[in-house]
Scaffold this motif. Structure first.
Motif, PDB file in Angstrom:
ATOM      1  N   LEU A  21       3.713  22.930  67.653  1.00  0.00           N
ATOM      2  CA  LEU A  21       2.345  22.623  68.061  1.00  0.00           C
ATOM      3  C   LEU A  21       2.341  21.665  69.250  1.00  0.00           C
ATOM      4  O   LEU A  21       1.526  21.803  70.164  1.00  0.00           O
ATOM      5  N   GLN A  22       3.243  20.705  69.236  1.00  0.00           N
ATOM      6  CA  GLN A  22       3.348  19.753  70.341  1.00  0.00           C
ATOM      7  C   GLN A  22       3.718  20.472  71.634  1.00  0.00           C
ATOM      8  O   GLN A  22       3.132  20.227  72.687  1.00  0.00           O
ATOM      9  N   ARG A  23       4.684  21.381  71.537  1.00  0.00           N
ATOM     10  CA  ARG A  23       5.130  22.131  72.708  1.00  0.00           C
ATOM     11  C   ARG A  23       4.012  22.999  73.267  1.00  0.00           C
ATOM     12  O   ARG A  23       3.905  23.169  74.479  1.00  0.00           O
ATOM     13  N   GLU A  24       3.177  23.558  72.391  1.00  0.00           N
ATOM     14  CA  GLU A  24       2.076  24.417  72.816  1.00  0.00           C
ATOM     15  C   GLU A  24       0.914  23.610  73.395  1.00  0.00           C
ATOM     16  O   GLU A  24       0.039  24.172  74.040  1.00  0.00           O
ATOM     17  N   GLY A  25       0.868  22.320  73.119  1.00  0.00           N
ATOM     18  CA  GLY A  25      -0.197  21.481  73.651  1.00  0.00           C
ATOM     19  C   GLY A  25      -1.435  21.461  72.777  1.00  0.00           C
ATOM     20  O   GLY A  25      -2.525  21.121  73.242  1.00  0.00           O
ATOM     21  N   VAL A  26      -1.297  21.815  71.511  1.00  0.00           N
ATOM     22  CA  VAL A  26      -2.445  21.872  70.602  1.00  0.00           C
ATOM     23  C   VAL A  26      -2.989  20.475  70.327  1.00  0.00           C
ATOM     24  O   VAL A  26      -4.212  20.256  70.346  1.00  0.00           O
ATOM     25  N   PHE A  27      -2.124  19.506  70.090  1.00  0.00           N
ATOM     26  CA  PHE A  27      -2.569  18.146  69.790  1.00  0.00           C
ATOM     27  C   PHE A  27      -3.315  17.550  70.979  1.00  0.00           C
ATOM     28  O   PHE A  27      -4.350  16.908  70.831  1.00  0.00           O
ATOM     29  N   ARG A  28      -2.794  17.784  72.170  1.00  0.00           N
ATOM     30  CA  ARG A  28      -3.417  17.255  73.377  1.00  0.00           C
ATOM     31  C   ARG A  28      -4.800  17.877  73.578  1.00  0.00           C
ATOM     32  O   ARG A  28      -5.762  17.194  73.919  1.00  0.00           O
TER      33      ARG A  28
END
Length: 68
Positions: A21-28
């Motif tokens: 999820l972090q790599r996909e940018g979901v949190f951002r």
């Protein structure tokens, strides 16, 4: 998105999911959507991010060429 749980190790699967999820940018993206952002502010932020990415890429490229 799918993460498999091996040997009943849920903690490891959760860590893998968070990393994906972090790599996909979901949190951002979630953080940015918490509050309304005016279109002019959004354009300015995206432009600044693009400039930052371009400068970072140029620095890395110059460092690689300097090392060779």
């Amino acid at each position: 998105m799918q993460v498999s749980v091996r040997d009943n190790n849920v903690d490891q699967a959760l860590r893998a999911l968070k990393k994906k999820l972090q790599r996909e940018g979901v949190f951002r993206e979630m953080k940015l959507k918490q509050h309304f952002e005016k279109p002019s502010v959004k354009r300015a932020r995206e432009r600044a991010e693009a400039i930052r990415r371009a400068r970072k890429l140029a620095r890395k490229k110059a460092q690689r060429e300097g090392a060779l």
